[in-house]
Write a protein that holds these residues in place. Structure first.
Motif, PDB file in Angstrom:
ATOM      1  N   LEU A 186       0.925  -0.884   0.072  1.00 26.46           N
ATOM      2  CA  LEU A 186      -0.035   0.012  -0.014  1.00 26.46           C
ATOM      3  C   LEU A 186       1.111   1.287  -0.214  1.00 26.46           C
ATOM      4  N   ALA A 187       1.641   0.903   0.235  1.00 22.29           N
ATOM      5  CA  ALA A 187       2.595   2.446   1.236  1.00 22.29           C
ATOM      6  C   ALA A 187       3.498   2.679  -0.606  1.00 22.29           C
ATOM      7  N   ALA A 188       4.506   1.866  -1.181  1.00 28.37           N
ATOM      8  CA  ALA A 188       4.387   2.030  -2.233  1.00 28.37           C
ATOM      9  C   ALA A 188       3.511   2.658  -3.483  1.00 28.37           C
ATOM     10  N   ARG A 189       2.935   1.436  -3.696  1.00 31.21           N
ATOM     11  CA  ARG A 189       1.588   2.338  -4.001  1.00 31.21           C
ATOM     12  C   ARG A 189       1.079   4.036  -4.106  1.00 31.21           C
ATOM     13  N   ARG A 190       1.257   3.844  -2.964  1.00 33.19           N
ATOM     14  CA  ARG A 190       0.336   5.694  -2.447  1.00 33.19           C
ATOM     15  C   ARG A 190       1.694   6.440  -2.864  1.00 33.19           C
ATOM     16  N   LEU A 191       3.311   6.063  -3.025  1.00 32.12           N
ATOM     17  CA  LEU A 191       4.596   6.662  -3.248  1.00 32.12           C
ATOM     18  C   LEU A 191       4.592   7.427  -4.616  1.00 32.12           C
ATOM     19  N   GLY A 192       4.074   5.863  -5.273  1.00 28.15           N
ATOM     20  CA  GLY A 192       3.873   5.970  -6.624  1.00 28.15           C
ATOM     21  C   GLY A 192       4.767   5.140  -7.181  1.00 28.15           C
ATOM     22  N   ALA A 193       5.084   3.953  -6.982  1.00 30.63           N
ATOM     23  CA  ALA A 193       5.467   2.630  -7.420  1.00 30.63           C
ATOM     24  C   ALA A 193       4.481   2.475  -9.331  1.00 30.63           C
ATOM     25  N   SER A 194       5.252   1.947 -10.055  1.00 25.72           N
ATOM     26  CA  SER A 194       4.120   2.012 -11.136  1.00 25.72           C
ATOM     27  C   SER A 194       4.734   0.022 -11.587  1.00 25.72           C
ATOM     28  N   ARG A 195       5.958  -0.168 -10.654  1.00 26.18           N
ATOM     29  CA  ARG A 195       5.803  -2.214 -10.708  1.00 26.18           C
ATOM     30  C   ARG A 195       5.914  -2.159  -9.130  1.00 26.18           C
ATOM     31  N   ILE A 196       5.199  -3.342  -8.626  1.00 23.89           N
ATOM     32  CA  ILE A 196       5.342  -3.932  -6.860  1.00 23.89           C
ATOM     33  C   ILE A 196       4.831  -5.446  -7.672  1.00 23.89           C
ATOM     34  N   VAL A 197       6.622  -5.878  -7.203  1.00 27.51           N
ATOM     35  CA  VAL A 197       6.262  -7.551  -7.389  1.00 27.51           C
ATOM     36  C   VAL A 197       6.135  -7.757  -5.187  1.00 27.51           C
ATOM     37  N   ALA A 198       5.608  -8.514  -5.336  1.00 30.61           N
ATOM     38  CA  ALA A 198       5.738  -8.873  -3.505  1.00 30.61           C
ATOM     39  C   ALA A 198       5.431 -10.690  -3.673  1.00 30.61           C
TER      40      ALA A 198
END
Length: 347
Positions: A186-198
């Motif tokens: 959630l935090a990475a998305r909030r900070l604007g990351a375009s790709r998030i690998v979980a």
């Protein structure tokens, strides 16, 4: 009052204990309406970290102010508030720098403060610690459950993302699918990351990570070489990696998927790292930075609260089980057996 007590590995009881009272002009007494069982509570529950038998437990309180000392200005009786997992004064050198967890006047929620898994807590340094929820949301259960993770795991996941240097358009990897890891997504998305690998070990949790904004997920434990798969997805590794577990294996994995010149933001409470050793030589060779530590949740609380109240941030789906205070032992078992991501407790 009733409060949860640690009786030894695998044993949590609920007992009558003295109700906390105002002891200093800067204190506030809070009647706890919501609290939670944290993944870090499992370390002492499993006997993997030291804790005195008979001690009160819990560190994620939210509730209603019952009384305040003469010097308290920021809250009044009747206010709904939440509190970060560490008490902080708000005015010392470290608080002013946003390092509230290093507060020279800091305190915990155990001992005579009441234990946050109980009916009442005493907040020292109420002005520096408590965060007020606007009155119009005080009876909105959905909002309150979204606010509660700001006491710990949402702020901790955010600290991992900030420490890793995540920004707009970035690619990042989140190691760990517990509550902190999911909040890291959630935090990475909030900070604007375009790709998030979980990265994680539980299909249901990775499905929630995808709902939270992960663009790809990698499931370990099924024969997949996680490091190879992440490197494949990220074309050799990511510049920003969030380590949200604390185990030595997670730290090693985080370093292995970090791109040369990148940064690992680590917030998992370290366990077994001293014995296993952090891969310093690998980090040295690839110029990988390591930043993070215990999250200064109070530094992030106001901004995160604004987003929760604005409807753009909702970490409440991490609560997959709700128990009463009397049922808290079952809540611990559910967390320990991975039957719940995070347990909400309603005293």
């Amino acid at each position: 009052m009733r409060a949860a007590i640690y009786d030894g590995p695998g044993e949590i009881s609920v007992e009558e204990v003295p109700r906390p009272e105002i002891e200093d002009p800067g204190d506030a007494i809070v009647r706890v309406t919501h609290t939670a069982v944290c993944g870090s509570d499992l370390w002492f529950y499993r006997g993997e970290s030291d804790r005195e038998a008979g001690s009160r437990v819990g560190h994620e309180p939210m509730g209603v102010v019952e009384a305040v000392g003469d010097d308290v200005d920021s809250v009044r009786p009747g206010d709904h508030v939440f509190a970060p997992f560490v008490v902080s004064c708000g005015y010392c050198e470290y608080c002013r720098r946003g390092l509230h967890t290093s507060c020279v006047n800091g305190d915990s929620w155990g001992g005579d403060n009441g234990g946050a898994q109980g009916e009442y807590v005493r907040s020292p340094h109420a002005d520096g610690t408590l965060v007020r929820v606007p009155d119009r949301y005080a009876d909105d259960e959905d909002v309150l459950e979204s606010v509660l993770p700001l006491t710990d795991v949402m702020g901790t996941g955010h600290h991992a993302a900030v420490s890793a240097g995540v920004g707009a358009g970035d690619t990042c990897v989140v190691v760990g699918d517990g509550a902190v890891g999911l909040c890291g997504v959630l935090a990475a998305r909030r900070l604007g990351a375009s790709r998030i690998v979980a990265v994680g070990h539980h299909p249901d949790r990775l499905a929630l990570a995808a709902e939270f904004g992960a663009t790809e997920t990698v499931l370990g434990g099924d024969g997949t070489d996680v490091v190879d798969r992440v490197r494949e997805l990220t074309y050799g590794g990511a510049e920003h990696v969030l380590e949200c577990v604390g185990a030595a294996s997670a730290m090693e994995q985080a370093v292995e998927v970090c791109r040369p010149g990148g940064t690992v933001g680590y917030v998992g409470v370290p366990h077994g790292v001293d014995d296993a050793g952090v891969p310093i030589f690998d980090m040295f060779g690839d110029n990988i930075a390591l930043r993070g530590g215990v999250a200064p949740v109070r530094a992030y609380a106001d901004d995160l609260l604004e987003d929760v109240l604005g409807g753009t941030l909702d970490p409440s789906p991490i609560f997959t089980k709700t128990v009463s205070l009397e049922e808290i032992a079952a809540g611990y078992r559910a967390m320990d057996e991975r039957d719940a991501i995070k347990v909400l407790v309603e005293p």
